[in-house]
Design a protein around this motif. Structure first.
Motif, mmCIF file in Angstrom:
data_model
loop_
_atom_site.group_PDB
_atom_site.id
_atom_site.type_symbol
_atom_site.label_atom_id
_atom_site.label_comp_id
_atom_site.label_asym_id
_atom_site.label_seq_id
_atom_site.Cartn_x
_atom_site.Cartn_y
_atom_site.Cartn_z
ATOM 1 N N UNK A 136 -7.175 42.833 92.562
ATOM 2 C CA UNK A 136 -8.510 43.434 92.492
ATOM 3 C C UNK A 136 -9.578 42.607 93.195
ATOM 4 N N UNK A 137 -9.433 41.287 93.194
ATOM 5 C CA UNK A 137 -10.443 40.444 93.839
ATOM 6 C C UNK A 137 -11.825 40.718 93.281
ATOM 7 N N UNK A 138 -12.798 40.893 94.172
ATOM 8 C CA UNK A 138 -14.167 41.120 93.722
ATOM 9 C C UNK A 138 -14.443 42.580 93.371
ATOM 10 N N UNK A 139 -13.474 43.474 93.624
ATOM 11 C CA UNK A 139 -13.659 44.876 93.230
ATOM 12 C C UNK A 139 -13.176 45.023 91.790
ATOM 13 N N UNK A 179 -8.694 53.983 86.030
ATOM 14 C CA UNK A 179 -9.719 54.422 86.982
ATOM 15 C C UNK A 179 -9.497 55.876 87.381
ATOM 16 N N UNK A 180 -8.220 56.270 87.528
ATOM 17 C CA UNK A 180 -7.891 57.660 87.903
ATOM 18 C C UNK A 180 -8.389 58.631 86.829
ATOM 19 N N UNK A 181 -8.123 58.310 85.564
ATOM 20 C CA UNK A 181 -8.557 59.199 84.477
ATOM 21 C C UNK A 181 -10.078 59.292 84.403
ATOM 22 N N UNK A 182 -10.734 58.165 84.631
ATOM 23 C CA UNK A 182 -12.205 58.155 84.626
ATOM 24 C C UNK A 182 -12.724 59.079 85.728
ATOM 25 N N UNK A 183 -12.121 58.955 86.935
ATOM 26 C CA UNK A 183 -12.581 59.772 88.065
ATOM 27 C C UNK A 183 -12.313 61.257 87.840
ATOM 28 N N UNK A 184 -11.161 61.558 87.185
ATOM 29 C CA UNK A 184 -10.811 62.965 86.893
ATOM 30 C C UNK A 184 -11.872 63.623 86.032
ATOM 31 N N UNK A 185 -12.408 62.882 85.071
ATOM 32 C CA UNK A 185 -13.419 63.476 84.185
ATOM 33 C C UNK A 185 -14.835 63.315 84.746
ATOM 34 N N UNK A 186 -14.898 62.859 86.016
ATOM 35 C CA UNK A 186 -16.205 62.772 86.680
ATOM 36 C C UNK A 186 -17.027 61.552 86.309
ATOM 37 N N UNK A 187 -16.344 60.539 85.733
ATOM 38 C CA UNK A 187 -17.066 59.310 85.372
ATOM 39 C C UNK A 187 -17.214 58.383 86.562
ATOM 40 N N UNK A 188 -17.888 57.240 86.331
ATOM 41 C CA UNK A 188 -18.057 56.238 87.383
ATOM 42 C C UNK A 188 -16.885 55.256 87.319
ATOM 43 N N UNK A 189 -16.522 54.641 88.464
ATOM 44 C CA UNK A 189 -15.415 53.669 88.470
ATOM 45 C C UNK A 189 -15.628 52.521 87.481
ATOM 46 N N UNK A 190 -16.906 52.228 87.164
ATOM 47 C CA UNK A 190 -17.198 51.129 86.243
ATOM 48 C C UNK A 190 -17.014 51.527 84.777
ATOM 49 N N UNK A 191 -16.776 52.815 84.507
ATOM 50 C CA UNK A 191 -16.495 53.254 83.133
ATOM 51 C C UNK A 191 -15.066 52.861 82.754
ATOM 52 N N UNK A 192 -14.802 52.845 81.452
ATOM 53 C CA UNK A 192 -13.436 52.637 80.979
ATOM 54 C C UNK A 192 -12.969 51.196 80.964
ATOM 55 N N UNK A 243 -15.038 50.850 76.539
ATOM 56 C CA UNK A 243 -15.430 51.496 77.794
ATOM 57 C C UNK A 243 -16.736 51.023 78.396
ATOM 58 N N UNK A 244 -17.465 50.134 77.668
ATOM 59 C CA UNK A 244 -18.770 49.665 78.166
ATOM 60 C C UNK A 244 -18.719 48.227 78.671
ATOM 61 N N UNK A 245 -17.504 47.687 78.815
ATOM 62 C CA UNK A 245 -17.353 46.258 79.133
ATOM 63 C C UNK A 245 -18.013 45.821 80.422
ATOM 64 N N UNK A 246 -18.025 46.707 81.419
ATOM 65 C CA UNK A 246 -18.590 46.319 82.720
ATOM 66 C C UNK A 246 -20.078 45.999 82.586
ATOM 67 N N UNK A 247 -20.798 46.835 81.834
ATOM 68 C CA UNK A 247 -22.241 46.593 81.690
ATOM 69 C C UNK A 247 -22.496 45.297 80.912
#
Length: 396
Positions: free
Chosen positions: A135-138, A180-193, A241-245
């Protein structure tokens, strides 16, 4: 803090600088060379800093800390690096100084009461598990996964470049709880989940392997393999699911701390170069008389001073609750650059002796080089400034 522009440190801040400098001065070049070459954690230094009460600087007073700001924390970090301890010294205490901020702000009362006083006291070591090999910096691409199992989570995955993993009792661990795939399927942001935990390092389910590296060897960096680690839900920080923030909360202060450490190394490297250039006589004159030696050192002085100003602005903004992304990133960029250039020039001024372990400048050179990569590369900072500050299209 008073309004208007002031470049003066308060009396308390000056006292911090002086006290930390005096304490750190007890650990000389020989101590750091020995620890670095033996790949041995600087326990005596860490214990001295803990004993002085410095680890709890930014931890709230009700949990045994001093409740001070990032300005004070950066003064501490700079002095520790500037003492000649460089990144070996700074990294041994770095996580304790500001790394627990997600716990301070978002942790449960029980978690705070259990861990923060121990951080301030110095008997609890924690490492930070975010980066992954693929993943590196992404960060949104991490794949370490926490799967719900009744009231627990079962975690599997792999982390890399985890400082102090071997010394640590607990890990601040970022995982996915939704792909990330499931998040995108439901229209969420990559930073969700993404979900953040503070949990115990259970060596039955966590394998830690040190990485052989170029420098800063008194503080190890490791690959961490996590295999069916069971984590109770109460070890979760905040909501699922809020860990990124939550980790975003600590990113700007971390840039500032790293900037201060780079600045400290640049300062001590310059000091050593000036001393050597005054004492070393070649062709019947001190080499410092030669402009080929003198000008690069004077240029480094100017660049270190300029970089320090943007760092002071950044910490002031943060401590006064103002946006500081631009300044925090610039401080890290400019201090890392100025610090490494100063170390490089200091090594050059020492000539062949600069390449010897007997003179600490070779260690400063190796350690300051790291600052152009961590916690984020210089290039990624230019990406941030280009897209977020200048408003240019994002390049990735």
């Amino acid at each position: 803090m008073s309004g208007g522009m002031s470049f003066e440190l308060t009396e308390d801040q000056q006292l911090i600088r002086q006290s930390v400098a005096e304490l750190a001065a007890k650990f000389d070049d020989h101590y750091w060379m020995t620890k670095d070459l033996a790949h041995e954690f600087p326990r005596e230094f860490y214990d001295a800093i803990a004993g002085g009460g410095w680890l709890g600087m930014t931890i709230p007073e009700e949990f045994g800390g001093h409740g001070l700001g990032i300005t004070e924390a950066t003064i501490l970090a700079e002095e520790v690096a500037r003492s000649g301890g460089g990144m070996n010294a700074a990294s041994s205490i770095h996580m304790s100084i500001f790394g627990m901020q997600p716990v301070v702000v978002f942790g449960s009362e029980e978690m705070k009461a259990e861990t923060l006083p121990r951080i301030a006291h110095g008997d609890l070591h924690v490492c930070f598990g975010v980066t992954e090999p693929t993943a590196g910096l992404d960060t949104t691409r991490i794949t370490t996964f926490a799967k719900r199992d009744g009231s627990d989570y079962i975690v599997n995955g792999r982390k890399v470049w985890i400082s102090k993993a071997l010394e640590s009792e607990k890990i601040l661990l970022l995982t996915r709880t939704e792909s990330r795939e499931d998040v995108e399927k439901r229209g969420g942001k990559p930073t969700d989940g993404l979900t953040l935990f503070l949990t115990d390092i259970d060596r039955d389910h966590i394998d830690i392997r040190p990485i052989t590296k170029m420098g800063r060897n008194a503080v190890g960096s490791s690959e961490v393999f996590i295999d069916d680690l069971r984590i109770p839900a109460e070890h979760r920080i905040g909501e699922e699911g809020k860990g990124f923030s939550y980790i975003l909360h600590g990113l700007n202060p971390e840039r500032m701390l790293i900037a201060a450490e780079a600045l400290g190394i640049g300062r001590v490297a310059l000091e050593r170069a000036v001393r050597y250039a005054n004492e070393r006589v070649v062709f019947d004159r001190p080499i410092g008389m030669n402009q080929g030696i003198q000008f690069p050192l004077a240029d480094s002085l100017a660049r270190l001073d300029a970089a320090e100003l943007i760092l002071r602005k950044a910490t002031w903004l943060y401590d006064n609750g103002k946006p500081c992304g631009r300044e925090a990133n610039m401080a890290k960029y400019l201090c890392a650059d100025a610090g490494f250039a100063a170390a490089d020039r200091a090594l050059q001024a020492h000539g062949g002796m600069g390449y010897s372990e007997e003179y600490a400048v070779s260690r400063y050179f190796r350690e300051s080089r790291l600052m152009k990569i961590v916690p984020i590369s210089q290039e990624m900072i230019l990406n941030f400034l280009g897209s977020h500050v200048l408003g240019l299209p994002r390049s990735y």
